[in-house]
Design a protein around this motif. Structure first.
Motif, mmCIF file in Angstrom:
data_model
loop_
_atom_site.group_PDB
_atom_site.id
_atom_site.type_symbol
_atom_site.label_atom_id
_atom_site.label_comp_id
_atom_site.label_asym_id
_atom_site.label_seq_id
_atom_site.Cartn_x
_atom_site.Cartn_y
_atom_site.Cartn_z
ATOM 1 N N THR A 230 2.981 -6.368 -12.625
ATOM 2 C CA THR A 230 1.958 -5.353 -12.896
ATOM 3 C C THR A 230 2.618 -4.014 -13.212
ATOM 4 O O THR A 230 3.505 -3.565 -12.492
ATOM 5 C CB THR A 230 1.026 -5.184 -11.677
ATOM 6 O OG1 THR A 230 0.371 -6.423 -11.430
ATOM 7 C CG2 THR A 230 -0.019 -4.106 -11.932
ATOM 8 N N ALA A 231 2.182 -3.363 -14.275
ATOM 9 C CA ALA A 231 2.695 -2.040 -14.668
ATOM 10 C C ALA A 231 1.523 -1.077 -14.803
ATOM 11 O O ALA A 231 0.553 -1.370 -15.504
ATOM 12 C CB ALA A 231 3.467 -2.129 -15.974
ATOM 13 N N ARG A 232 1.620 0.055 -14.141
ATOM 14 C CA ARG A 232 0.603 1.111 -14.227
ATOM 15 C C ARG A 232 1.330 2.424 -14.570
ATOM 16 O O ARG A 232 1.932 3.048 -13.708
ATOM 17 C CB ARG A 232 -0.170 1.241 -12.911
ATOM 18 C CG ARG A 232 -0.967 -0.003 -12.538
ATOM 19 C CD ARG A 232 -2.122 -0.223 -13.497
ATOM 20 N NE ARG A 232 -2.895 -1.415 -13.183
ATOM 21 C CZ ARG A 232 -2.708 -2.595 -13.731
ATOM 22 N NH1 ARG A 232 -1.749 -2.748 -14.651
ATOM 23 N NH2 ARG A 232 -3.465 -3.625 -13.407
ATOM 24 N N ILE A 233 1.278 2.794 -15.825
ATOM 25 C CA ILE A 233 1.992 3.965 -16.331
ATOM 26 C C ILE A 233 0.976 5.052 -16.687
ATOM 27 O O ILE A 233 0.033 4.807 -17.439
ATOM 28 C CB ILE A 233 2.848 3.613 -17.566
ATOM 29 C CG1 ILE A 233 3.767 2.424 -17.252
ATOM 30 C CG2 ILE A 233 3.650 4.822 -18.004
ATOM 31 C CD1 ILE A 233 4.750 2.648 -16.141
ATOM 32 N N ILE A 245 -5.901 -5.798 -0.548
ATOM 33 C CA ILE A 245 -5.300 -7.128 -0.516
ATOM 34 C C ILE A 245 -5.899 -7.951 0.617
ATOM 35 O O ILE A 245 -6.005 -7.482 1.750
ATOM 36 C CB ILE A 245 -3.770 -7.019 -0.344
ATOM 37 C CG1 ILE A 245 -3.153 -6.325 -1.562
ATOM 38 C CG2 ILE A 245 -3.146 -8.384 -0.130
ATOM 39 C CD1 ILE A 245 -1.688 -5.993 -1.392
ATOM 40 N N LYS A 246 -6.296 -9.172 0.285
ATOM 41 C CA LYS A 246 -6.771 -10.133 1.286
ATOM 42 C C LYS A 246 -5.717 -11.218 1.428
ATOM 43 O O LYS A 246 -5.465 -11.984 0.488
ATOM 44 C CB LYS A 246 -8.106 -10.741 0.851
ATOM 45 C CG LYS A 246 -8.819 -11.484 1.970
ATOM 46 C CD LYS A 246 -9.361 -10.517 3.006
ATOM 47 C CE LYS A 246 -10.249 -11.210 4.017
ATOM 48 N NZ LYS A 246 -10.807 -10.253 4.994
ATOM 49 N N ILE A 247 -5.088 -11.275 2.593
ATOM 50 C CA ILE A 247 -3.994 -12.220 2.833
ATOM 51 C C ILE A 247 -4.539 -13.505 3.456
ATOM 52 O O ILE A 247 -5.318 -13.462 4.409
ATOM 53 C CB ILE A 247 -2.933 -11.590 3.754
ATOM 54 C CG1 ILE A 247 -2.351 -10.327 3.106
ATOM 55 C CG2 ILE A 247 -1.834 -12.580 4.075
ATOM 56 C CD1 ILE A 247 -1.435 -9.538 4.017
ATOM 57 N N VAL A 248 -4.118 -14.633 2.902
ATOM 58 C CA VAL A 248 -4.525 -15.947 3.408
ATOM 59 C C VAL A 248 -3.291 -16.643 3.987
ATOM 60 O O VAL A 248 -2.385 -17.025 3.239
ATOM 61 C CB VAL A 248 -5.144 -16.811 2.294
ATOM 62 C CG1 VAL A 248 -5.589 -18.154 2.858
ATOM 63 C CG2 VAL A 248 -6.317 -16.088 1.636
ATOM 64 N N VAL A 267 -6.285 -9.799 -4.685
ATOM 65 C CA VAL A 267 -6.218 -8.339 -4.734
ATOM 66 C C VAL A 267 -7.281 -7.776 -5.663
ATOM 67 O O VAL A 267 -7.647 -8.392 -6.664
ATOM 68 C CB VAL A 267 -4.805 -7.878 -5.189
ATOM 69 C CG1 VAL A 267 -4.497 -8.357 -6.595
ATOM 70 C CG2 VAL A 267 -4.648 -6.369 -5.077
ATOM 71 N N THR A 268 -7.789 -6.611 -5.295
ATOM 72 C CA THR A 268 -8.618 -5.790 -6.182
ATOM 73 C C THR A 268 -7.981 -4.409 -6.255
ATOM 74 O O THR A 268 -7.287 -3.987 -5.321
ATOM 75 C CB THR A 268 -10.070 -5.680 -5.686
ATOM 76 O OG1 THR A 268 -10.065 -5.184 -4.332
ATOM 77 C CG2 THR A 268 -10.768 -7.016 -5.727
ATOM 78 N N GLU A 269 -8.227 -3.709 -7.335
ATOM 79 C CA GLU A 269 -7.501 -2.458 -7.616
ATOM 80 C C GLU A 269 -8.467 -1.309 -7.849
ATOM 81 O O GLU A 269 -9.554 -1.480 -8.408
ATOM 82 C CB GLU A 269 -6.625 -2.685 -8.855
ATOM 83 C CG GLU A 269 -5.824 -1.493 -9.296
ATOM 84 C CD GLU A 269 -5.051 -1.767 -10.570
ATOM 85 O OE1 GLU A 269 -4.539 -0.802 -11.170
ATOM 86 O OE2 GLU A 269 -4.982 -2.951 -10.987
ATOM 87 N N TYR A 270 -8.054 -0.118 -7.400
ATOM 88 C CA TYR A 270 -8.876 1.082 -7.585
ATOM 89 C C TYR A 270 -7.961 2.265 -7.874
ATOM 90 O O TYR A 270 -6.912 2.425 -7.244
ATOM 91 C CB TYR A 270 -9.708 1.359 -6.328
ATOM 92 C CG TYR A 270 -10.505 2.640 -6.388
ATOM 93 C CD1 TYR A 270 -11.637 2.757 -7.192
ATOM 94 C CD2 TYR A 270 -10.121 3.750 -5.634
ATOM 95 C CE1 TYR A 270 -12.359 3.931 -7.255
ATOM 96 C CE2 TYR A 270 -10.841 4.934 -5.678
ATOM 97 C CZ TYR A 270 -11.954 5.020 -6.482
ATOM 98 O OH TYR A 270 -12.668 6.188 -6.548
ATOM 99 N N ALA A 283 -0.413 8.862 -4.348
ATOM 100 C CA ALA A 283 0.340 7.811 -3.666
ATOM 101 C C ALA A 283 -0.079 6.457 -4.221
ATOM 102 O O ALA A 283 -1.051 6.346 -4.975
ATOM 103 C CB ALA A 283 0.094 7.871 -2.160
ATOM 104 N N VAL A 284 0.670 5.439 -3.855
ATOM 105 C CA VAL A 284 0.318 4.057 -4.183
ATOM 106 C C VAL A 284 0.108 3.332 -2.862
ATOM 107 O O VAL A 284 1.055 3.120 -2.097
ATOM 108 C CB VAL A 284 1.424 3.366 -5.011
ATOM 109 C CG1 VAL A 284 1.040 1.917 -5.311
ATOM 110 C CG2 VAL A 284 1.673 4.121 -6.303
ATOM 111 N N TYR A 285 -1.136 2.997 -2.575
ATOM 112 C CA TYR A 285 -1.512 2.366 -1.306
ATOM 113 C C TYR A 285 -1.696 0.864 -1.484
ATOM 114 O O TYR A 285 -2.265 0.404 -2.477
ATOM 115 C CB TYR A 285 -2.826 2.947 -0.778
ATOM 116 C CG TYR A 285 -2.709 4.317 -0.150
ATOM 117 C CD1 TYR A 285 -2.517 4.458 1.228
ATOM 118 C CD2 TYR A 285 -2.799 5.458 -0.930
ATOM 119 C CE1 TYR A 285 -2.421 5.720 1.802
ATOM 120 C CE2 TYR A 285 -2.706 6.718 -0.358
ATOM 121 C CZ TYR A 285 -2.521 6.839 1.007
ATOM 122 O OH TYR A 285 -2.423 8.086 1.581
#
Length: 346
Positions: A230-233, A245-248, A267-270, A283-285
């Motif tokens: 994943t790249a977020r520039i 994040i939902k961990i299974v 995962v979902t992103e905001y 920040a990146v949470y």
């Protein structure tokens, strides 16, 4: 008596043989036979390949694990933030501070072309709660007293690194408590006044990032980590990224009976854009929670009798079909040839 028994047994023969001189071989029959053999060989190889592949079975149950740690594997690049200002912070749902938290995090300094120019090792994790990133009056006094030549040198060094286009790659493993929590990468480790002098406002902090690898345990065959690659520039903007994040919990059982405990996740992103007068810093949470259900994945060998049954059905069906096709072609050719031969005789 013996002859009578033999004759009775012969009557049970389901595959009677014709005399050789009574058999008629044709070109159409040879063509159908070749096609049938090719089809049967292809289907046999397909069934053999299916039998030799490992069957994977998924099962679900309530997660009964307690008191274990959760490994978080991180490998990320921040192309617009120098390593001197980037910090890795974490906190669990209870806000409990871990004194003996096992952490192995490396930060690699990168030049503007992405090549490594330096390394820094973080021996322990900064784990504290940033309540809206505010500091009381006593903290302000400590910051003011600590604003010395060392801080001035760091400001100059970071400004030079920003001018040179330096970035930072963060990788390693965090071992945290097996409860809901979050970890984040930010400039929160900086003195607020130092951060203000370096960036001249939170809206100038660029938290563009590339996630090379993010996982919560060792990898097993077929696992897919949705954030890998994943790249977020950001260009001319700033803001805070939040990944929910939902961990299974997952167990992978190999054919060798070896059990590999690990975790999958969704995962979902905001993204929240930063405004010029916001008091918070970008920040990146990564906010994670654990599912109460555990998934068990088992490798199993396919049943040999099932393989034989499928093989007989496929090969027998193909043989019967080619036999029918041969008879139809023979009758069709016979129907076409006979009228011609009669017309020639007349």
């Amino acid at each position: 008596m013996k002859m009578g028994v033999k004759q009775a047994i012969k009557k049970l023969d389901a595959f009677p043989r014709a005399e050789e001189h009574l058999l008629q071989k044709t070109q159409s029959g040879a063509l159908v036979s070749i096609i049938g053999l090719v089809i049967m060989a292809t289907l046999f190889l397909h069934e053999l390949r299916y039998y030799l592949t490992t069957n994977v079975v998924h099962q679900m149950a309530v997660d009964l694990k307690r008191g274990e740690t959760l490994p978080i594997h991180i490998n990320m690049t921040f192309p617009s933030l120098p390593c001197d200002v980037l910090s890795v912070d974490a906190i669990d749902l209870s806000g409990k501070h871990e004194v003996d938290l096992d952490t192995n995090i490396w930060k690699l300094r990168l030049n503007s072309d992405g090549y490594i120019i330096g390394t820094e090792y973080l021996s322990d994790l900064v784990e504290k709660e940033h309540a809206a990133h505010e500091h009381d009056d006593q903290d302000h006094k400590v910051h003011l007293q600590g604003f010395d030549k060392e801080a001035e040198d760091m400001i100059k060094r970071v400004k030079q690194a920003l001018a040179n286009g330096e970035g930072c790659r963060v990788y390693g493993v965090l071992d945290v408590q097996r409860v809901a929590g979050n970890f984040h990468m930010s400039v929160h480790g900086l003195n607020i006044f130092v951060a203000q002098m370096i960036f001249e406002g939170s809206s100038h902090v660029n938290v563009s990032h590339i996630i090379h690898d993010l996982s919560f345990g060792p990898k097993y065959p077929g696992i897919h980590n949705p954030l890998d690659g994943t790249a977020r520039i950001l260009h001319g903007a700033s803001g805070t990224f939040k990944y929910y994040i939902k961990i299974v919990p997952t167990e992978y059982n190999y054919l060798s009976k070896e059990v590999l405990p690990t975790n999958q996740f969704s995962v979902t992103e905001y993204f929240s854009p930063m405004r010029e007068f916001d008091r918070t810093w970008p920040a990146v949470y990564f906010l994670y929670d654990l599912s109460p259900i555990t998934v068990t994945i088992k490798e199993e060998r396919r049943n040999f009798l099932h393989f034989i049954t499928r093989l007989c059905a496929v090969l027998g069906g193909t043989f019967a079909l080619t036999g029918m096709l041969d008879r139809w072609m023979y009758r069709l050719l016979e129907a076409l040839i006979k009228p011609k031969s009669r017309s020639l005789l007349q």
